[in-house]
Design an enzyme around this catalytic site. Structure first.
Site, short mmCIF file in Angstrom:
data_model
loop_
_atom_site.label_atom_id
_atom_site.label_comp_id
_atom_site.label_asym_id
_atom_site.label_seq_id
_atom_site.Cartn_x
_atom_site.Cartn_y
_atom_site.Cartn_z
N LYS A 129 0.85 -1.20 0.00
CA LYS A 129 0.00 0.00 0.00
C LYS A 129 0.88 1.25 0.00
O LYS A 129 1.93 1.27 0.68
CB LYS A 129 -0.89 -0.06 1.25
CG LYS A 129 -1.99 0.99 1.33
CD LYS A 129 -2.88 0.69 2.55
CE LYS A 129 -3.95 1.71 2.81
NZ LYS A 129 -4.81 1.34 3.97
N SER B 241 -9.61 0.88 3.25
CA SER B 241 -8.87 1.79 2.39
C SER B 241 -7.75 1.11 1.61
O SER B 241 -7.15 1.73 0.75
CB SER B 241 -8.30 2.94 3.21
OG SER B 241 -7.35 2.43 4.16
N THR C 112 -7.18 0.25 10.11
CA THR C 112 -7.47 1.01 11.32
C THR C 112 -8.85 0.61 11.87
O THR C 112 -9.00 0.35 13.05
CB THR C 112 -7.43 2.52 11.03
OG1 THR C 112 -6.17 2.83 10.43
CG2 THR C 112 -7.58 3.33 12.31
N GLY D 44 -10.94 -1.70 9.71
CA GLY D 44 -11.45 -2.67 8.74
C GLY D 44 -10.80 -2.61 7.37
O GLY D 44 -11.23 -3.30 6.45
N SER D 45 -9.76 -1.81 7.23
CA SER D 45 -9.20 -1.54 5.90
C SER D 45 -8.40 -2.68 5.29
O SER D 45 -7.98 -2.59 4.13
CB SER D 45 -8.34 -0.28 5.93
OG SER D 45 -9.14 0.86 6.01
#
Ligand SMILES: *[C@@H]1O[C@H](CO)[C@@H](O)[C@H](O)[C@H]1NC(C)=O
Ligand SMILES: *[C@@H]1O[C@H](CO)[C@@H](O)[C@H](O)[C@H]1NC(C)=O
Ligand SMILES: *[C@@H]1O[C@H](CO)[C@@H](O)[C@H](O)[C@H]1NC(C)=O
Ligand SMILES: *[C@@H]1O[C@H](CO)[C@@H](O)[C@H](O)[C@H]1NC(C)=O
Ligand SMILES: *[C@@H]1O[C@H](CO)[C@@H](O)[C@H](O)[C@H]1NC(C)=O
Length: 556
Positions: A109, A189, A210, A212-213
């Protein structure tokens, strides 16, 4: 020069010897399909000389080139990936493997810092060109395990914490979409990590979580994702949201691959003192070894069914039917299912009663701290007010259509996570998530795990950093209508939309969760039955054995 010459000789050997026995089309060697290739398949092909890490980099790069203008999953490709791969190939042929991920391409990421030619933007021009003093700890550990960091994956900008923006959109990377139906909202995200791992733009990906990302996009992208316990993986030089909740973890296509990746990156770190909470220090359990056998046998698994009706999003009957079948599988595999347990804190957690007052003030302290760690800070940003000013005045950042509402609230609140007001919300939330949440239920019912459709677990597990692992379990039917997101731009629902089964448990219980998840996966094997609607076509056979000119370019 000598070293380079040796490398060329080794590469020649690599191409001429084994490949002469398995020329493409000879049908004698089956090369793994890159949509689903596992680590074990890739390593055995590499070790047998059926293909090289350079081939893998070329193949995955070609796949990115094929689809990225539509999917916007990858923000940057590592310009040094081919030369790093050539080095790893040379090491392999001299019998020197660096680690379990030797020569395997991974994307991470675009908020996980690397001290190489790639940027670490969190999707924003505010960080373009900003340099960090060294690799983030997880990037360093990936390289020490032998992985090749092929690229940076797109994300919901600032991990979704800037304001009301669509999932998967960043100023720097554009609008990422999912690959399973038209204009699929990619969730987030870790949106680009999800799309990239799901359609095989690399072997696997890292995301950050944080609230559920990792678990939520893993569910939507037909992946196995593990959000590790906060404190198991270091956040040093990862663009943060919340020091109390952020965690870095794997998004892969099988449970065992997720275990390989977590084993590579886990461990305590003097630069992130939250990792001192880990009972393991540097001796993390062997998560790969946990992926075998009858891991569900004798396990006690709680099902808090009431939770799916508490939050704003209710499940479809279809999803509940699939979930019931999954619970039957758990029983059939020897688990003891404790049905209809009640978690008294769940309603307030799912409706985010306290969370904005916890993570919001964390941002106010943590993002400025990240800026203070930069080696070069091209826009001289040190405070949230300066950052907001940059975003609101740089046309590329999409303001005001894409606004800064989260930061606006944080700035007008006027305090950060050092305030007593913050502690009031933190302790109230910790009571709901702990004694009235996971820890309370684990104790009361002597549970090994709690299971639900993944999307209903994330907010329960977030506040105290409990682990979540999501395994593919099903997809929506073909006649499911498309449904737009709140901005009318992407489809938040649609046909062929994957979803996962989520397991959570006590902090640092990953080893047991891997045993359980592996047993469930082996009994069901859903991932390969759900086919992306967009996928690249390049396969290893299109790359391997093709003659190359002296610059290493393919001659087709
Ligand atoms: C990083 O950003 C700079 C602009 O500051 C750009 O020149 C460079 O190409 C980017 N790196 C990669 C690998 O894209
Ligand atoms: C952790 O580290 C931060 C920054 O390095 C420091 O401000 C904080 O006090 C430390 N916390 C603990 C519990 O040691
Ligand atoms: C940042 O600060 C440096 C040193 O003071 C200055 O040279 C540079 O122009 C500043 N950059 C911006 C974008 O303000
Ligand atoms: C931000 O955008 C959202 C969605 O368009 C809107 O509902 C909200 O009012 C905006 N907030 C601010 C502060 O502009
Ligand atoms: C949470 O924070 C808000 C304001 O930021 C405050 O009004 C409220 O009292 C806090 N809640 C608790 C339980 O401390």
């Amino acid at each position: 020069m000598a070293a380079r010459h040796l490398l060329q000789v080794l590469m020649l050997l690599a191409y001429s010897l084994p490949l002469s026995q398995c020329a493409p089309g000879s049908g004698r060697v089956e090369l793994p399909s890159l949509l689903d290739a596992t680590l074990d398949e890739l390593q055995s092909g590499l070790n047998a000389g059926h293909f090289t890490s350079v081939d893998l980099i070329r193949a995955y790069t070609a796949r990115i080139d094929e689809v990225n203008s539509r999917l916007h999953a990858v923000n940057e490709i590592n310009p040094d990936a081919v030369s790093i791969a050539a080095h790893h190939d040379a090491l392999r042929y001299s019998g020197n493997l660096i680690g379990p991920l030797h020569g395997i391409p991974v994307v991470i990421k675009d908020n996980i810092g690397t001290a190489d030619k790639m940027n670490n933007t969190a999707g924003s021009y505010a960080l373009l060109g900003a340099e960090i003093p060294e690799d983030s700890t997880v990037a360093r550990k990936l390289r020490e395990a032998g992985a090749i960091i092929l690229g940076k994956a797109n994300l919901a900008q600032w991990s979704g914490a800037r304001g009301d923006i669509t999932q998967g959109w960043s100023a720097y990377g554009g609008q990422c979409i999912g690959a399973y139906y038209p204009d699929m909202d990619p969730d987030g995200s870790s949106s680009g990590s999800g799309t990239a791992a799901s359609v095989g733009l690399a072997w696997a990906a890292l995301g950050t979580d944080t609230t559920g990302s990792i678990a939520d996009p893993s569910s939507k992208h037909n992946l196995v994702g593990i959000k590790p316990t906060m404190g198991l993986t270091s956040r040093y030089l990862v663009v943060p949201i919340s020091e109390h909740q952020d965690t870095v973890g794997p998004m892969a296509r099988t449970v065992k691959d997720a275990a390989y990746l977590l084993s590579a990156i886990a461990g305590s770190d003097e630069h992130d003192n939250y990792t001192s909470a880990s009972p393991f220090g540097d001796q993390v359990p062997d998560y790969v070894a946990a992926c075998k056998g009858k891991g569900l046998h004798g396990r006690r698994i709680g099902v808090p069914r009431h939770m799916v009706q508490l939050g704003p999003n209710k499940p479809s009957d279809y999803m509940l039917g699939i979930f019931d079948s999954a619970v039957d599988v758990l029983r059939a595999q020897g688990a003891e299912v404790i049905d209809d347990i009640i978690l008294p804190g769940a309603a307030d957690l799912l409706n985010s009663k306290y969370s904005p007052f916890v993570t919001g003030p964390d941002i106010m302290a943590n993002i400025p701290r990240y800026f203070s760690q930069l080696k070069t800070n091209p826009n001289n940003i040190t405070t949230m007010v300066q950052l907001r000013e940059f975003i609101q005045n740089d046309a590329r950042e999409g303001y005001p259509e894409k606004n800064t509402s989260s930061w606006d609230r944080g700035i007008s609140r006027g305090y950060d996570n050092t305030s007593p007001v913050w502690w009031g919300n933190y302790t109230a939330q910790a009571e709901l998530a702990g004694p009235q949440g996971i820890a309370g239920a684990v104790k009361k019912y002597s549970l090994d795990a709690i299971v639900l459709p993944t999307e209903y677990l994330s907010k329960l597990a977030a506040p105290l950093g409990n682990p979540v692992i999501s395994v593919p379990v099903g997809r929506t039917p073909d006649d499911t209508p498309l449904e737009k997101n709140e901005f009318g731009t992407l489809n938040i629902k649609g046909p062929n939309q994957p979803f996962g089964l989520g397991f959570t448990g006590a902090r640092f219980s990953e080893e047991v969760l891997f045993e359980i998840a592996y047993a469930f996966e082996q009994a069901t094997m859903v991932r390969r039955t759900i086919i992306p609607y967009i996928q690249p076509k390049t396969e290893l056979k299109d790359i391997v054995g093709k003659r190359q000119d002296t610059n290493g370019n393919l001659e087709l």
